[in-house]
Design a protein around this motif. Structure first.
Motif, PDB file in Angstrom:
ATOM      1  N   GLY A  49       1.439  -1.429   0.146  1.00 42.68           N
ATOM      2  CA  GLY A  49       0.202  -0.204  -0.174  1.00 42.68           C
ATOM      3  C   GLY A  49       1.052   1.846  -0.507  1.00 42.68           C
ATOM      4  N   GLY A  50       0.101   2.078   0.615  1.00 41.61           N
ATOM      5  CA  GLY A  50       0.873   3.556   0.520  1.00 41.61           C
ATOM      6  C   GLY A  50       0.901   4.697  -0.375  1.00 41.61           C
ATOM      7  N   THR A  51       1.278   4.943  -0.627  1.00 48.32           N
ATOM      8  CA  THR A  51       1.055   5.940  -1.972  1.00 48.32           C
ATOM      9  C   THR A  51       1.907   5.840  -3.204  1.00 48.32           C
ATOM     10  N   THR A  52       3.358   5.612  -2.552  1.00 49.35           N
ATOM     11  CA  THR A  52       4.560   5.216  -4.055  1.00 49.35           C
ATOM     12  C   THR A  52       3.453   4.660  -5.261  1.00 49.35           C
ATOM     13  N   ASP A  80       0.264  -5.773   3.499  1.00 48.05           N
ATOM     14  CA  ASP A  80       0.696  -5.583   4.908  1.00 48.05           C
ATOM     15  C   ASP A  80      -1.157  -4.659   4.662  1.00 48.05           C
ATOM     16  N   ARG A  82      -4.040  -2.042   6.615  1.00 44.25           N
ATOM     17  CA  ARG A  82      -4.536  -0.817   8.360  1.00 44.25           C
ATOM     18  C   ARG A  82      -5.907  -1.288   8.761  1.00 44.25           C
ATOM     19  N   ASN A  92      -5.256  -0.287   2.716  1.00 41.34           N
ATOM     20  CA  ASN A  92      -4.429  -1.034   0.892  1.00 41.34           C
ATOM     21  C   ASN A  92      -5.007  -1.765  -0.555  1.00 41.34           C
ATOM     22  N   GLY A 152       7.563  -0.987  -0.612  1.00 37.73           N
ATOM     23  CA  GLY A 152       7.190  -0.061  -0.726  1.00 37.73           C
ATOM     24  C   GLY A 152       8.385   0.295   0.638  1.00 37.73           C
ATOM     25  N   HIS A 158      10.688   1.426   7.306  1.00 38.41           N
ATOM     26  CA  HIS A 158       9.900   0.579   7.540  1.00 38.41           C
ATOM     27  C   HIS A 158       9.075  -0.528   6.034  1.00 38.41           C
ATOM     28  N   ALA A 160       6.946  -3.250   4.259  1.00 38.92           N
ATOM     29  CA  ALA A 160       4.863  -3.638   4.730  1.00 38.92           C
ATOM     30  C   ALA A 160       5.080  -2.967   5.976  1.00 38.92           C
ATOM     31  N   LYS A 211      12.728   9.968   1.701  1.00 35.35           N
ATOM     32  CA  LYS A 211      13.582   8.409   1.244  1.00 35.35           C
ATOM     33  C   LYS A 211      14.872   8.679   1.446  1.00 35.35           C
TER      34      LYS A 211
HETATM   35  C1  6PG Z   1       1.165   0.793   3.884  1.00 33.27           C
HETATM   36  C2  6PG Z   1       2.692   0.322   3.221  1.00 33.27           C
HETATM   37  C3  6PG Z   1       4.021   0.703   3.713  1.00 33.27           C
HETATM   38  C4  6PG Z   1       4.438   1.608   2.294  1.00 33.27           C
HETATM   39  C5  6PG Z   1       5.769   2.797   2.812  1.00 33.27           C
HETATM   40  C6  6PG Z   1       5.913   3.974   2.267  1.00 33.27           C
HETATM   41  O1  6PG Z   1       0.464   0.132   4.128  1.00 33.27           O
HETATM   42  O2  6PG Z   1       1.404   1.745   4.089  1.00 33.27           O
HETATM   43  O3  6PG Z   1       2.370  -1.086   2.911  1.00 33.27           O
HETATM   44  O4  6PG Z   1       4.853  -0.416   3.791  1.00 33.27           O
HETATM   45  O5  6PG Z   1       5.351   0.599   1.264  1.00 33.27           O
HETATM   46  O6  6PG Z   1       4.812   3.359   4.575  1.00 33.27           O
HETATM   47  O7  6PG Z   1       4.491   4.558   1.477  1.00 33.27           O
HETATM   48  P1  6PG Z   1       4.487   5.787   0.700  1.00 33.27           P
HETATM   49  O8  6PG Z   1       4.702   4.913  -0.466  1.00 33.27           O
HETATM   50  O9  6PG Z   1       3.380   6.551   0.857  1.00 33.27           O
HETATM   51  O10 6PG Z   1       5.385   6.220   0.898  1.00 33.27           O
END
Ligand code: 6PG
Length: 259
Positions: A49-52, A80, A82, A92, A152, A158, A160, A211
């Protein structure tokens, strides 16, 4: 714990922009899936997940990638999640649905979200591990071998939901863990190192200047700096590790971007 330089095969790819890095990650994704489907009927992958990954998922949902990939043969898991319902904007699974999965001909029965809004998260983690064990063929040590795990990295290193200084980093038995992450004040479900490091391919996509210090610690020679970077313990035992960066994330290293 394994160290990232102990991965059997590893490659670092630096591209000029975040969009270029996403293109490189999409190319790696497609090559890995195509290769897996040459030898087997199903390719097992895990998304992050995340934004990347937005740009990557957009690339993968483009007309070219849709016609080029046998999506029906891809089984999708999540590395992973939330502690929110699936329709929450922070989920995610929800992000992957909106940007990728709703836009490609993947079989809905082959998409496996983590149930991170369940009242008993421990049970949800155990159930997810069982699902993986049932569907994904295991290696000689009994751990399911995913063909690809996309990851990411956070600015704190961190990956996952393996956060610095947490119990999750020492988990050696459970493949999927539910735990309370103190720095977030929230719970997460996450793949653990034994599952991640059993994968055939792990691809990190890391972009953005925030990063850069974590990337420098990850790729540098200082073991003390690496100690606090959970991503540094990702080292597939029998697989390939690929780190795809944009120039901003790589700016504290000496690696130059390639077009
Ligand atoms: C999540 C992730 C986490 C993510 C990193 C990078 O659920 O947030 O899977 O590991 O890959 O936090 O997050 P960004 O892409 O938002 O920087």
């Amino acid at each position: 714990m394994p160290a990232w330089e102990s991965a059997v095969q590893r490659e670092v790819i630096v591209r000029r922009t975040a969009a270029d890095a996403a293109d490189a990650a999409a190319a790696a994704f497609m090559a890995i899936v195509r290769d897996a489907l040459r030898h087997q009927n199903v390719c097992h992958i895990a998304l992050s997940g995340g934004t990347t990954p937005y740009l990557l998922y957009k690339d993968l949902a483009s007309a070219a990638a849709i016609s080029d990939l046998p999506w029906g043969g891809i089984e999708v898991f999540f590395a992973d999640e939330r502690d929110v319902p699936h329709d929450d904007i922070e989920s995610n699974y929800n992000m992957a649905l909106r940007t990728l999965l709703n836009n490609v001909p993947v079989q809905p029965t082959r998409v496996h979200p983590m149930r991170c809004d369940a009242p008993d998260l421990q049970a949800a983690a155990a159930e997810y591990e069982q699902t993986l064990r049932k569907i994904v063929p295991a290696g000689p040590d009994g751990v399911p071998v995913l063909d690809l795990i996309l990851l990411g990295m956070g600015a704190d290193g961190h990956t996952a939901s393996l956060f610095p200084g947490t119990e999750a980093l020492n988990e050696s038995v459970k493949l999927v863990l539910a735990y309370h992450v103190p720095v977030l004040g929230r719970s997460r479900l996450t793949f653990t190192y034994p599952l991640i490091n059993a994968a055939r391919n792990v691809v990190f996509l890391v972009t953005g200047e925030d990063k850069a210090p974590a990337v420098a610690a990850l790729l540098g020679n200082d073991p003390d700096a690496r100690k606090n970077i959970p991503s540094a313990c990702v080292a597939p035992k029998n697989g390939k590790l690929t780190l795809i960066l944009d120039q901003a994330a790589a700016k504290m290293t000496s690696i130059e971007p390639v077009q």
